[in-house]
Each structure stands twice: as structure tokens, then as C-alpha cells.
Design a protein around this motif. Structure first.
Motif, PDB file in Angstrom:
ATOM      1  N   GLU A 121       0.908  -1.219  -0.005  1.00  0.00           N
ATOM      2  CA  GLU A 121       0.132  -0.094   0.015  1.00  0.00           C
ATOM      3  C   GLU A 121       0.785   1.277  -0.043  1.00  0.00           C
ATOM      4  N   THR A 122       1.970   1.062   0.599  1.00  0.00           N
ATOM      5  CA  THR A 122       2.808   2.244   0.984  1.00  0.00           C
ATOM      6  C   THR A 122       3.444   2.498  -0.556  1.00  0.00           C
ATOM      7  N   LEU A 123       4.008   1.602  -1.161  1.00  0.00           N
ATOM      8  CA  LEU A 123       4.385   1.824  -2.378  1.00  0.00           C
ATOM      9  C   LEU A 123       3.476   2.508  -3.419  1.00  0.00           C
ATOM     10  N   SER A 124       2.216   2.251  -3.278  1.00  0.00           N
ATOM     11  CA  SER A 124       1.039   2.954  -4.191  1.00  0.00           C
ATOM     12  C   SER A 124       1.215   4.251  -3.863  1.00  0.00           C
ATOM     13  N   SER A 125       1.590   5.078  -2.685  1.00  0.00           N
ATOM     14  CA  SER A 125       1.416   6.278  -2.380  1.00  0.00           C
ATOM     15  C   SER A 125       2.808   7.103  -2.517  1.00  0.00           C
ATOM     16  N   LEU A 126       3.832   6.267  -3.106  1.00  0.00           N
ATOM     17  CA  LEU A 126       5.090   6.968  -3.154  1.00  0.00           C
ATOM     18  C   LEU A 126       4.914   8.095  -4.441  1.00  0.00           C
TER      19      LEU A 126
END
Lengths: 309, 264
Positions: A121-126
Motif C-alpha cells: 500500500e505504501t508503494l502505491s502512495s510514493l
């Protein structure tokens, strides 16, 4: 007694009127908000079309190289966009499929799994520019691939994976419980169940998800500037030397996608470049809309095939 | 009282061998005891019905026979269930499931063609030639009373059939691996009346050479299809016996009350 009854009915009437008008106000406000959003979308599309449709429809714009003297076109950028998208999908679809299958069917419910989910999920908000910087340091410099299609595709993969994993997860989870029961009762292993029962049943949703994600990746610019480059490539479609920087299929050559081309022409304008920018924007928009349309169409087609054929 | 014996198709269970023997069987989900000291024998090549109110443990017991309960976490069992004298908990679960077919409440064909649905099980065990595959399809679909309706559409998706047809396809699929035992978990509760009577007819026919165990909410269904009936309540086996006797002359107070609709 009668007056008491009367007072109650008056109070009730007032209450009904109040909630009635509340309901009307809420409906009105929501309708206006939705209307504004639609207006915004329509306005943006209309503006781009008005500015760019003329150029986009000029014969030669789609089929000429950027350095054509009469009608400078976007053939190379168009090719690079699609080619880079293809390479991205070739890398990201298998990885995402594997990750989603693992998370849904195999992963035990523990902190490692939940950490993995958070990471995705974090990867998608980078921010995409950060992914681009990382790509340029890692893929381009450390791995020594240079500014290349492969480095660009890897950066795009980092965007694509979280979206794809999420959609594929959802698609697998949406397969009805009864289908799993059937597989278990027949003694199918988890792997057999996944390959023969769950994936086919989830396929329409998965394909829709892949095409939709393709639309998103197609328009990405920031992550590509430092990884795939921004200088328009010179391509030779008759080249058979796959290591040549002009060979369209060489994944180790720099490439310039439509979105990056727009950025470049805007930041370094030349004579007549505004026209080309709007033309390119129109083509990009058309492609993305096409992806959305294609996603719906494929999804419908596949689910019809699943139930009828 | 509406649960009277209607037909006279019941066969005696006295002469039948025992297919499944359940001895002192307890089952817990975590701290909750779902089955308490169950002792029961399921006759071979007869239809046995499990009846009782929701949550009485009848489905749990059925799902233990093919060890579907293995997939539920925190399940613990005590006692034995034997199938032809072998403890099912000592058997390989996947091998067990080849001999024990199951049909569920909601029809659940695989997302593939009718032919592939039928041949999926057999193909896992050995190579099936084209002609042998055709033969298996025709035999199983005929047995499931579906052949005439689908014989020209074998390559169409199983999911395109109506609910009742899908359920008969699932029965045909279960038959394809040649199981000795057929478990049916409320197989008609999602079907229309016509499909229901077809599936009930099938149960009676299949019980001639299969051991059929059916869980049902419908007492009339039990009287129509089952040779033997077992009544469960709150995890206990209250009463069991030939269907005719259990319905005609229940010995236990709670059985009487349940059969006469005083609770459900």
C-alpha cells in the motif's frame, strides 16, 4: 384529549416537513457536487480536444518522426509509449499475480503478511518523482542499465504492482465461497484450486484491472524522465540489429514516451512546439480513454464467455 | 402434523452392511462443543437423512466425513469415524475425498465446460482418452438425469445452466470419480420445486448402489428419500432409526416436538 391528539399531529407534521426539506437540500447539494465533477472532466477533455484535435488529425502526425520537416509527428513517442507499457506489463503482471495469489490463498495471518500488505500500500502512495529518482540511482547507475526502456519499465512496474496486486486480490476474494468448497471437497490441492478454479473465475476482473492499470501507467511522466530519458529517440524500423540504439525493440536504448515528450516540449519550447504539445495531449487522452473502454469491453466479454459460450 | 410417510419406497436397513461407523465422536470449534458423544452407523447403499434445527451439528458431522472440517482452524476431535473399518483421520484426506463425493447447498460447477467439469476428477487420477471421456460424460450425466438436456452442449460453460441443471451437473461431477459415499448438504434448499423433486428422485436412485447421506431442513424430504433418519439437537444425536419408525413412532419427547413443528 382531542387537543392533545391535535398537538401531536401538528408536531408530527412539522417533523415530516423538516426531514422532507432536509432530504431535498441534501439531494440538491449532492447533485450539484456530482455535476461539478462531471463538468470539470468534460471541460478538461473539451479544452484539450479544441486545442489539439486539429493537429492530432493532421495526416502524418501519427506516422511521421518528430524531425519531419513538413509535419513533425509523434510516431517514435507513440511506439515508445506502447513498447514501454508492454515491457512493464510483462514484468509486473506475473509478479503481481504471484503476490496476490500468495496473499489471498497462502499467506498465514501474521505480522509478516500484514507488513507485506502495508508495504504494498505504501508503494502505491510514493510520489512518482521519488520512484524516478530511485530508478535512476538503482536501475540506471547501480545496475548499470543506463538510461533505458528497461529502467523505465522497472520504475513503472513499481507503480503498477500495488494497483495490480490490489485488483487481483479483490478479484480472487470475490470468487464465491461455494466454488472453493467444491474444489476442497474433491480433494484439490491449493495450487490446483488456484489455477483451475479461482483464476478462471476471477479472470474477467483480473483482465479489467490489468487494462485499467495500463491506462494509468501509459500517462506516467515523472518516473520516466530520469530512467528512460526524455530525448526523442531516433528509430529505424528496418533495423535488425537488436543492440543498436535505433532498433525499436532494443530494451537498453533510451526512449521518450508521449507524456515525457509533452513535458519536454513544454519546458524547452521551440518554434511550433505548442501545437505539437496539444496534438500529443489529445492522442494521449484518446489512448487512455481507449484503455478504459477496452477494459470494460474485455471484462464483459470474458464474463459472458465464462457463463455462456 | 405434516411430516407423514407418503411413499412406500423405504428399504429395510436391517439387512444392510455398515458403511460408516461413528464411535464416541466429539468435535469442538475452539471452546464450543459442536458434537457430543455421537454413536451412529450409516448403512451401506441406503439413504440416510440427518435432520434437526439450525446449529444442531448435522452439517458439521456431514462435513467431517470427508474431512472438510480440517480447513476450519481451531477444530479438535475425539473418538473415531471409520469407513470400511479404516479410521478416516488416519487416511490421506485427498484420497478420502476421492471415495466420498459431496454436493452442496448452492450449485457450484467449476468455471469450465460441462465436459471438463465431469472429467476434472477422473483426469486427476489418470489419462483419459477421448472416447473414454465421452463414455464417462454420458454415463454420469445420464445417471444425474441431465444427459438429454445437455448432450449437444457439452462444450458450453457449466455456469450457463439453470440452478437445477447446475446442481445435477454437480451430482454428475461427484459421480465421475466413482465415489462409494455421496454427501449432500441441503442439496435442494436453493432449488425450485421441480428441480427439487428431480434431485430427490436422483437421491433415491443413487442410494441403490451408493451410500447417500443427506442433511436436510425439510422433514418431508427426509420421509421421501431416506431409509434411515437421525435427529440431532444441540450437538447431540437424540434419536435414530428407520425413517418410517422415527417419523411414525418417535420414542423421544424432543423428536416428537421437532417433528410436530413445536420448535425448528
Amino acid at each position: 384529549m382531542a387537543s392533545e391528539k391535535n398537538a401531536r399531529s401538528v408536531a408530527l407534521d412539522a417533523h415530516v416537513r423538516r426531514i422532507d426539506s432536509q432530504d431535498k437540500v441534501a439531494t440538491g447539494v449532492l447533485a450539484v457536487i456530482v455535476g461539478l465533477v462531471m463538468l470539470l472532466v468534460v471541460a478538461i477533455i473539451a479544452y484539450i480536444l479544441v486545442r489539439g484535435a486539429g493537429r492530432a488529425l493532421t495526416p502524418g502526425f501519427l506516422t511521421n518522426p518528430y524531425n519531419d520537416e513538413v509535419v513533425p509527428g509523434i510516431l517514435y513517442q507513440l511506439w515508445d509509449s506502447f513498447y514501454m507499457l508492454l515491457v512493464t506489463l510483462v514484468i509486473s503482471v506475473p509478479i503481481s499475480l504471484g503476490a496476490a495469489i500468495f496473499l489471498v490463498e497462502y499467506a498465514p495471518d501474521n505480522w509478516v503478511t500484514s507488513a507485506a500488505k502495508t508495504a504494498i500500500e505504501t508503494l502505491s502512495s510514493l510520489p512518482s518523482i521519488v520512484v524516478g529518482m530511485f530508478g535512476s540511482l538503482f536501475f540506471v547507475v547501480t545496475l548499470g542499465w543506463g538510461i533505458s526502456i528497461l529502467a523505465g519499465a522497472c520504475a513503472l512496474t513499481m507503480f503498477n504492482i500495488p494497483i495490480l496486486v490490489r485488483t487481483i486480490q479483490q478479484a480472487l476474494e470475490d470468487v464465491p465461497r461455494s466454488q472453493r468448497d467444491a474444489a476442497l471437497a474433491m480433494g484439490l490441492t491449493r495450487w490446483e484450486t488456484t489455477i483451475n478454479v479461482l483464476l478462471p473465475a476471477a479472470m474477467p476482473a483480473i483482465v479489467t484491472g490489468i487494462v485499467l492499470s495500463a491506462g494509468r501507467v501509459f500517462g506516467e511522466a515523472a518516473a520516466l524522465i530520469f530512467t528512460a530519458g526524455s530525448a526523442p529517440a531516433r528509430l529505424n524500423f528496418t533495423s535488425v540489429n537488436f543492440l543498436s540504439p535505433t532498433n525499436p525493440f532494443n530494451i537498453f536504448r533510451p526512449a521518450c514516451s508521449l507524456a515525457v515528450y509533452i513535458w519536454r516540449l513544454t519546458s524547452e519550447p521551440t518554434a511550433g512546439s505548442t501545437e505539437i504539445v496539444w496534438g500529443t495531449a489529445t492522442v494521449l487522452l484518446a489512448c487512455v480513454l481507449l484503455f478504459n473502454l477496452l477494459a470494460r469491453l474485455l471484462g464483459k466479454l470474458l464474463s459472458r464467455r465464462l457463463t455462456a459460450e | 402434523m405434516d411430516a407423514t410417510i407418503t411413499g412406500d419406497s423405504h428399504r429395510s436397513i436391517a439387512g444392510a452392511e455398515t458403511a460408516i461407523t461413528i464411535r464416541d465422536f466429539d468435535l469442538w470449534y475452539g471452546d464450543f462443543q459442536a458434537l457430543k458423544k455421537i454413536n451412529l452407523e450409516i448403512p451401506r447403499n441406503r439413504a440416510t437423512a440427518f435432520i434437526g434445527p439450525s446449529g444442531c451439528g448435522k452439517s458439521t458431522l456431514l462435513r467431517t466425513f470427508n474431512r472438510m472440517c480440517d480447513f476450519v482452524e481451531s477444530v479438535r476431535t475425539e473418538g473415531t469415524i471409520e469407513f470400511d473399518g479404516k479410521d478416516i483421520f488416519q487416511m490421506d484426506a485427498n484420497a478420502l475425498r476421492v471415495y466420498v463425493g459431496m454436493v452442496f447447498q448452492h450449485p457450484n460447477p467449476f468455471p469450465m465446460s460441462i465436459r471438463e467439469n465431469i472429467l476434472y476428477g477422473p483426469r486427476r487420477m489418470r489419462r483419459i482418452s477421448k472416447s473414454e471421456g465421452d463414455e464417462i460424460c454420458e454415463r454420469c450425466l445420464t445417471r444425474a438425469a441431465l444427459w438429454d438436456e445437455v448432450k449437444d452442449d457439452l462444450d458450453k460453460s457449466g455456469l450457463g445452466l439453470s440452478g437445477g441443471q447446475q446442481q445435477r451437473l454437480c451430482i454428475a461431477r461427484a459421480l465421475a470419480t466413482d465415489p462409494e459415499i455421496l454427501l449432500m448438504d441441503e442439496p435442494t434448499s436453493a432449488l425450485d420445486p421441480i428441480s427439487t423433486s428431480m434431485v430427490e428422485q436422483l437421491m433415491t436412485e443413487l442410494a441403490e448402489d451408493h451410500t447417500v447421506v443427506v442433511v436436510t431442513h425439510n422433514m418431508q424430504q427426509a420421509t421421501r428419500v431416506a431409509d434411515k433418519t437421525a435427529f440431532f439437537y444441540l450437538g447431540e444425536l437424540i434419536e435414530e432409526g428407520p425413517t418410517r419408525e422415527l417419523f411414525g413412532n418417535p420414542r423421544q419427547q424432543r423428536t416428537q416436538e421437532y417433528l410436530s413443528g413445536r420448535f425448528s
